[in-house]
Design an enzyme around this catalytic site. Structure first.
Site, PDB file in Angstrom:
ATOM      1  CB  SER A 121      26.602  74.835  -7.652  1.00 47.23           C
ATOM      2  OG  SER A 121      26.383  74.883  -9.420  1.00 47.23           O
ATOM      3  CB  SER A 134      25.805  34.302   1.265  1.00 46.66           C
ATOM      4  OG  SER A 134      26.754  32.514   1.490  1.00 46.66           O
ATOM      5  CE1 TYR A 140      19.764  30.350   7.165  1.00 47.96           C
ATOM      6  CE2 TYR A 140      19.763  28.235   5.547  1.00 47.96           C
ATOM      7  CZ  TYR A 140      19.883  29.796   6.420  1.00 47.96           C
ATOM      8  OH  TYR A 140      20.740  30.272   4.884  1.00 47.96           O
ATOM      9  CG  ASN A 175      25.384  73.701  -2.890  1.00 49.86           C
ATOM     10  OD1 ASN A 175      24.758  74.730  -2.446  1.00 49.86           O
ATOM     11  ND2 ASN A 175      25.162  73.174  -3.996  1.00 49.86           N
ATOM     12  CG  HIS A 201       1.813  74.727  13.086  1.00 52.02           C
ATOM     13  ND1 HIS A 201       1.100  73.557  13.002  1.00 52.02           N
ATOM     14  CD2 HIS A 201       1.893  75.097  14.650  1.00 52.02           C
ATOM     15  CE1 HIS A 201       0.076  73.198  14.188  1.00 52.02           C
ATOM     16  NE2 HIS A 201       0.802  74.450  15.339  1.00 52.02           N
ATOM     17  CE  LYS A 244      23.108  76.991  -4.425  1.00 50.46           C
ATOM     18  NZ  LYS A 244      22.252  76.089  -5.048  1.00 50.46           N
ATOM     19  CE  LYS A 298      24.829  35.612   6.341  1.00 55.38           C
ATOM     20  NZ  LYS A 298      23.539  35.444   6.052  1.00 55.38           N
TER      21      LYS A 298
HETATM   22  N1  ARG Z   1      24.877  31.605   4.005  1.00 54.38           N
HETATM   23  C1  ARG Z   1      24.128  30.820   4.582  1.00 54.38           C
HETATM   24  C2  ARG Z   1      23.488  31.422   4.994  1.00 54.38           C
HETATM   25  O1  ARG Z   1      24.099  33.141   4.905  1.00 54.38           O
HETATM   26  C3  ARG Z   1      24.296  30.133   5.303  1.00 54.38           C
HETATM   27  C4  ARG Z   1      23.537  28.681   5.962  1.00 54.38           C
HETATM   28  C5  ARG Z   1      23.530  27.923   5.176  1.00 54.38           C
HETATM   29  N2  ARG Z   1      22.578  27.532   5.465  1.00 54.38           N
HETATM   30  C6  ARG Z   1      22.040  26.279   4.632  1.00 54.38           C
HETATM   31  N3  ARG Z   1      21.738  25.190   5.244  1.00 54.38           N
HETATM   32  N4  ARG Z   1      22.313  26.395   3.065  1.00 54.38           N
HETATM   33  O2  ARG Z   1      22.714  31.774   5.567  1.00 54.38           O
END
Ligand code: ARG
Length: 456
Positions: A276, A22, A316, A284, A155, A282, A324
């Site tokens: 354009s 990530s 979790y 826009n 309307h 134009k 994210k």
């Molecule tokens: N990159 C993970 C996330 O965004 C961090 C947490 C990782 N936890 C795990 N048990 N692998 O959620």
């Protein structure tokens, strides 16, 4: 080699890394990750959970890493699994064994929950500042148009006269509520999950309240399972931003319409207009079309996270890593949208004469004409009927209510007198709606003052 090498060999298939890593997106939380770790290490040292000297080394090391990432001296290694791993590995490289004590009494599960909360709280501050700026721009422009009469619509048909000032202040009210929602969301975002561990808390005597205080949080989470698996604050923010984008899309739609030749209520400054490639004439309003279009992205982000969280068992699950990109996209999109609309509005030229012309057509003073008859003692429903017939007559004769001669008025009802003309004058119609929240110049002025006060 992975941080968690031991249970497994740690060497993984590159396709696993591709889906698992990530760092490509969570590296933007480096500041929050490091700041959170500084607070955690400070508390560990203070509680005697790790030697005070090691805690100091860790804090100094982390400060150095933050400064070096900020300055560009240290590049984040995109081969790492995530930002948490990168920071910890870099720390240990720099300060040696003391660095290995940082992760005492902590899991990446509570760590990442902390990082997102801190990151979003920062972004909420920026979003509210930008929303305030746009609301101020609406107040400033509205103030210049307290008497700029324009048609109000239902309307999308001309309905009753309002003013541009009144119209713009409607959007300021929406933003006020958006800002309030963001503040409320921030309150629930600043609840400290650290101490939840992986899911079942920790055996170490942590001082969670102290960490919360160090980080400026409002309090601590009260259940470790919930602490690591709660993303309500993120969903709330996406919900709040979706509502805000809904408002911005409505405003944008109005500007698009108003820029058209059919309306021509406004001309955008050249700096905020596009052209354009084929049609030389134009100019826009791409800017408002894009805000309108980007609203769909933010709704999509909300759906992404709602769907990712749906039916997840406690606590979790890696599904939650998907939070994210949706969150980052939504806050980026909302911030960009807010930031372009304020200068666009401030530099736009409104055309009161075209608004006035539009207001003159469409019989938008018909209700006022009926109200005039009511003041002369006619029951409203009867007055409504008379004015309806008057309007039909005007349409056939190609006249407006203002142009219709008094003798014709009198053919429809004897209550009409010469004072009907000032009574149906558009500015009079607007000025008479002088109640709190109404379109009368005085009322709008009061709304502007109250709004500015609320904005602070
Ligand atoms: N990159 C993970 C996330 O965004 C961090 C947490 C990782 N936890 C795990 N048990 N692998 O959620």
């Amino acid at each position: 080699m992975k941080l968690w090498a031991g249970r497994t060999g740690g060497d993984v298939d590159e396709r696993l890394s591709a889906i698992n890593n990530s760092i490509g997106f969570d590296s933007r939380m480096y500041r929050q990750d490091i700041t959170g770790s500084i607070a955690h290490a400070t508390m560990l040292g203070r509680q005697g959970i790790i030697p005070a000297g090691d805690a100091e080394k860790i804090v100094e090391g982390l400060k150095g890493i933050l400064a070096d990432i900020d300055s560009g001296a240290l590049e984040i290694d995109m081969e790492c699994e995530d930002i948490h791993t990168f920071v910890e590995a870099t720390l240990t490289q720099r300060i040696g064994d003391a660095g290995k004590r940082l992760h005492t009494a902590r899991s990446r599960n509570d760590q990442v929950a902390l990082d997102i909360r801190m990151y979003l709280a920062d972004r909420i501050d920026r979003l509210s500042a930008l929303a305030k700026d746009l609301a101020h721009a609406l107040c400033d422009v509205a103030e210049q148009h307290l008497e700029t009469v324009m048609p109000g619509y239902t309307h999308l048909q001309r309905a009753q006269p309002v003013t541009l000032g009144h119209y713009l202040m409607a959007y300021a009210q929406m933003l006020l509520r958006d800002i309030d929602r963001l503040a409320d969301c921030k309150r629930r975002t600043l609840v400290l999950p650290l101490g939840s561990g992986a899911l079942a808390g920790t055996t170490y005597p942590l001082d969670r309240a102290y960490v919360a205080e160090l980080l400026g949080f409002n309090g601590i989470s009260m259940n470790s399972l919930d602490g690591v698996s709660d993303r309500d604050f993120a969903l709330e923010l996406l919900g709040d931003l979706s509502i805000m984008m809904c408002h911005l899309s409505r405003f944008s739609e109005e500007i698009c319409l108003w820029c058209s030749w059919e309306f021509k209520f406004v001309t955008l400054a050249d700096d905020f207009s596009t052209g354009s490639s084929i049609m030389p004439q134009k100019k826009n309003p791409d800017i408002t079309e894009l805000v309108r279009g980007k609203t769909g992205r933010v709704y999509g982000d909300l759906m992404t996270l709602l769907t990712a969280m749906k039916a997840l068992p406690l606590a979790y699950n890696k599904d939650m890593q998907e939070d994210k990109e949706a969150l980052f996209d939504a806050v980026d999109t909302a911030e960009l949208s807010l930031s372009v609309l304020a200068p666009m509005l401030r530099t736009a030229t409104f055309h009161p004469e075209n608004m006035r012309r539009a207001a003159a057509g469409g019989f938008i003073n018909a209700t006022d004409c009926a109200d005039y008859m009511v003041r002369k003692g006619v029951p409203f429903r009867d007055a409504y009927g008379v004015v309806g017939r008057l309007v039909r007559h005007c349409i056939e004769a190609g006249l407006t209510l203002e142009e219709l001669p008094l003798e014709v008025y009198r053919q429809f009802s004897p209550v009409f007198d010469a004072d009907v003309y000032p009574a149906i004058d558009l500015l009079t119609c607007v000025s008479q709606r002088n109640i709190p929240g109404g379109p009368a110049p005085e009322a709008v002025k009061a709304t502007i003052e109250a709004t500015r006060k609320a904005l602070g």
